[in-house]
Design a protein around this motif. Structure first.
Motif, PDB file in Angstrom:
ATOM      1  N   LYS A 166       0.848  -1.133   0.236  1.00 39.58           N
ATOM      2  CA  LYS A 166      -0.051   0.140   0.129  1.00 39.58           C
ATOM      3  C   LYS A 166       0.965   1.404   0.178  1.00 39.58           C
ATOM      4  O   LYS A 166       1.666   1.437   0.523  1.00 39.58           O
ATOM      5  CB  LYS A 166      -0.985  -0.034   1.305  1.00 39.58           C
ATOM      6  N   ASN A 167       0.358   2.346  -0.784  1.00 43.66           N
ATOM      7  CA  ASN A 167       0.870   3.569  -0.601  1.00 43.66           C
ATOM      8  C   ASN A 167       2.397   3.637  -1.204  1.00 43.66           C
ATOM      9  O   ASN A 167       2.898   4.425  -0.495  1.00 43.66           O
ATOM     10  CB  ASN A 167       0.819   4.198   0.725  1.00 43.66           C
ATOM     11  N   ALA A 168       2.693   2.895  -2.020  1.00 43.16           N
ATOM     12  CA  ALA A 168       4.234   2.955  -2.530  1.00 43.16           C
ATOM     13  C   ALA A 168       4.374   4.167  -3.637  1.00 43.16           C
ATOM     14  O   ALA A 168       3.312   4.438  -4.095  1.00 43.16           O
ATOM     15  CB  ALA A 168       4.512   1.534  -3.196  1.00 43.16           C
ATOM     16  N   LYS A 169       5.393   4.890  -3.677  1.00 39.66           N
ATOM     17  CA  LYS A 169       5.549   5.831  -4.428  1.00 39.66           C
ATOM     18  C   LYS A 169       6.680   5.411  -5.411  1.00 39.66           C
ATOM     19  O   LYS A 169       7.829   5.310  -4.939  1.00 39.66           O
ATOM     20  CB  LYS A 169       5.941   7.062  -3.756  1.00 39.66           C
ATOM     21  N   ILE A 170       6.505   5.439  -7.045  1.00 42.88           N
ATOM     22  CA  ILE A 170       7.391   4.896  -7.610  1.00 42.88           C
ATOM     23  C   ILE A 170       7.724   6.031  -8.746  1.00 42.88           C
ATOM     24  O   ILE A 170       6.973   6.376  -9.379  1.00 42.88           O
ATOM     25  CB  ILE A 170       7.043   3.713  -8.476  1.00 42.88           C
ATOM     26  N   LEU A 171       9.195   6.475  -8.908  1.00 43.03           N
ATOM     27  CA  LEU A 171       9.402   7.405  -9.849  1.00 43.03           C
ATOM     28  C   LEU A 171       9.893   6.622 -11.106  1.00 43.03           C
ATOM     29  O   LEU A 171       9.996   5.410 -11.307  1.00 43.03           O
ATOM     30  CB  LEU A 171      10.584   8.188  -9.235  1.00 43.03           C
ATOM     31  N   HIS A 172      10.258   7.624 -11.989  1.00 41.89           N
ATOM     32  CA  HIS A 172      10.335   7.048 -13.492  1.00 41.89           C
ATOM     33  C   HIS A 172      11.960   6.180 -13.527  1.00 41.89           C
ATOM     34  O   HIS A 172      12.793   6.231 -12.751  1.00 41.89           O
ATOM     35  CB  HIS A 172      10.666   8.044 -14.449  1.00 41.89           C
ATOM     36  N   GLN A 173      11.809   5.389 -14.628  1.00 39.64           N
ATOM     37  CA  GLN A 173      13.113   4.459 -15.048  1.00 39.64           C
ATOM     38  C   GLN A 173      13.106   3.591 -13.865  1.00 39.64           C
ATOM     39  O   GLN A 173      14.657   3.082 -13.617  1.00 39.64           O
ATOM     40  CB  GLN A 173      14.209   5.444 -15.059  1.00 39.64           C
ATOM     41  N   GLY A 175       7.061  -3.720   0.442  1.00 35.48           N
ATOM     42  CA  GLY A 175       6.328  -3.497   1.702  1.00 35.48           C
ATOM     43  C   GLY A 175       5.270  -2.121   1.690  1.00 35.48           C
ATOM     44  O   GLY A 175       5.387  -1.738   0.494  1.00 35.48           O
ATOM     45  N   ASP A 176       4.678  -1.931   2.544  1.00 35.54           N
ATOM     46  CA  ASP A 176       3.712  -0.976   2.434  1.00 35.54           C
ATOM     47  C   ASP A 176       4.613   0.601   2.621  1.00 35.54           C
ATOM     48  O   ASP A 176       5.763   0.606   3.238  1.00 35.54           O
ATOM     49  CB  ASP A 176       2.837  -0.757   3.543  1.00 35.54           C
ATOM     50  N   ASN A 177       4.155   1.799   2.015  1.00 33.69           N
ATOM     51  CA  ASN A 177       4.756   3.097   2.347  1.00 33.69           C
ATOM     52  C   ASN A 177       6.253   3.019   1.828  1.00 33.69           C
ATOM     53  O   ASN A 177       7.122   3.988   2.398  1.00 33.69           O
ATOM     54  CB  ASN A 177       4.688   3.359   3.830  1.00 33.69           C
ATOM     55  N   VAL A 178       6.520   2.360   0.784  1.00 32.77           N
ATOM     56  CA  VAL A 178       7.818   2.430   0.157  1.00 32.77           C
ATOM     57  C   VAL A 178       8.246   3.542  -0.767  1.00 32.77           C
ATOM     58  O   VAL A 178       7.137   3.465  -1.614  1.00 32.77           O
ATOM     59  CB  VAL A 178       8.343   1.193  -0.334  1.00 32.77           C
ATOM     60  N   PHE A 179       9.045   4.153  -0.732  1.00 33.73           N
ATOM     61  CA  PHE A 179       9.646   5.046  -1.835  1.00 33.73           C
ATOM     62  C   PHE A 179      10.688   4.642  -2.670  1.00 33.73           C
ATOM     63  O   PHE A 179      11.709   4.085  -2.237  1.00 33.73           O
ATOM     64  CB  PHE A 179      10.055   6.390  -1.310  1.00 33.73           C
ATOM     65  N   ILE A 180      10.528   4.536  -4.058  1.00 35.23           N
ATOM     66  CA  ILE A 180      11.324   3.912  -4.748  1.00 35.23           C
ATOM     67  C   ILE A 180      11.906   5.046  -5.676  1.00 35.23           C
ATOM     68  O   ILE A 180      11.086   5.490  -6.635  1.00 35.23           O
ATOM     69  CB  ILE A 180      10.919   2.791  -5.642  1.00 35.23           C
ATOM     70  N   GLY A 181      13.189   5.426  -5.773  1.00 34.72           N
ATOM     71  CA  GLY A 181      13.716   6.957  -6.462  1.00 34.72           C
ATOM     72  C   GLY A 181      13.982   6.530  -8.052  1.00 34.72           C
ATOM     73  O   GLY A 181      13.977   5.182  -8.557  1.00 34.72           O
ATOM     74  N   ILE A 204      14.174   3.994  -1.123  1.00 35.69           N
ATOM     75  CA  ILE A 204      15.128   3.541  -2.089  1.00 35.69           C
ATOM     76  C   ILE A 204      15.610   4.844  -2.845  1.00 35.69           C
ATOM     77  O   ILE A 204      14.888   5.305  -3.617  1.00 35.69           O
ATOM     78  CB  ILE A 204      14.671   2.311  -2.781  1.00 35.69           C
ATOM     79  N   GLY A 205      16.881   5.388  -2.863  1.00 29.41           N
ATOM     80  CA  GLY A 205      17.491   6.324  -3.472  1.00 29.41           C
ATOM     81  C   GLY A 205      17.549   6.073  -4.908  1.00 29.41           C
ATOM     82  O   GLY A 205      17.640   5.083  -5.529  1.00 29.41           O
ATOM     83  N   ALA A 206      17.755   7.383  -5.516  1.00 34.19           N
ATOM     84  CA  ALA A 206      17.798   7.292  -7.135  1.00 34.19           C
ATOM     85  C   ALA A 206      18.996   6.501  -7.542  1.00 34.19           C
ATOM     86  O   ALA A 206      19.921   6.756  -7.116  1.00 34.19           O
ATOM     87  CB  ALA A 206      18.080   8.716  -7.355  1.00 34.19           C
ATOM     88  N   ASN A 207      18.659   5.686  -8.606  1.00 35.70           N
ATOM     89  CA  ASN A 207      19.713   4.786  -9.326  1.00 35.70           C
ATOM     90  C   ASN A 207      20.476   3.893  -8.251  1.00 35.70           C
ATOM     91  O   ASN A 207      21.370   3.313  -8.619  1.00 35.70           O
ATOM     92  CB  ASN A 207      20.987   5.520 -10.062  1.00 35.70           C
TER      93      ASN A 207
END
Length: 181
Positions: free
Chosen positions: A106-113, A133-139, A156-159
């Motif tokens: 739930k509520n994951a945020k996924i950026l480009h590439q 998991g929940d509330n994960v940010f993927i750069g 998870i940071g960019a690249n």
């Protein structure tokens, strides 16, 4: 961390309940994210729901057509076999690949590439990808490879390249370098 198994999420929903949930989810995403999530949800609902077969077939055809258009214009590839929980946001959707066997909470945020794939290089019964998991940010540009578990509230940071399990409440940069436990 909970296991995410949402294949039967669509079985108990009526068409009206499904449309209400879809409207709520789509209001949170940018245009590319909205379109791909609409395609994904339509195809899942058509495949797993217990509604009339004609409606299911119609929704599946519409979902396939929109998915094809979306792949052509934004290069986002998400299979209906991918398990994405409600509240996921695709921000700046471009060039995203999600393996058919990955699970996203739930509520994951996924950026480009972003790539979420398996590490065996081919499709099959042993083709299993990450459980996120929940509330994960993927750069932007992050790569998550293999049958691994990413905990809740992880950034998870960019690249970044992730190929090992990550516990809850961590930040990952570079190659599996964990900071901020």
């Amino acid at each position: 961390m909970k296991q995410i198994i949402k294949v039967n999420l669509y079985e108990e929903l009526s068409l009206l309940q499904f449309l209400k949930l879809l409207k709520k989810e789509v209001s949170n995403n940018g245009f590319d994210g909205k379109l791909i999530l609409i395609c994904y949800r339509l195809r899942c609902f058509a495949r797993y729901s217990r509604i009339n077969k004609i409606i299911r077939f119609t929704l599946d055809v519409i979902g396939k057509f929109l998915s094809l258009l979306n792949k052509l214009f934004s290069l986002i590839n998400i299979s209906y076999e991918t398990q994405i929980d409600w509240g996921c946001e695709i921000i700046h959707g471009n060039g995203i690949f999600m393996s058919p066997r990955c699970s996203i909470g739930k509520n994951a945020k996924i950026l480009h590439q972003v790539t979420i794939g398996s590490n065996n290089g081919h499709e099959g019964t042993d083709h299993i990808a990450a459980t996120i998991g929940d509330n994960v940010f993927i750069g932007a540009g992050a790569k998550i490879i293999g049958n691994i578990i990413i905990g809740n509230n992880v950034k998870i940071g960019a690249n970044a390249v992730v190929f090992k399990n990550i516990p809850d409440n961590c930040t990952v940069v570079k190659y599996n370098q964990i900071i901020n436990r």
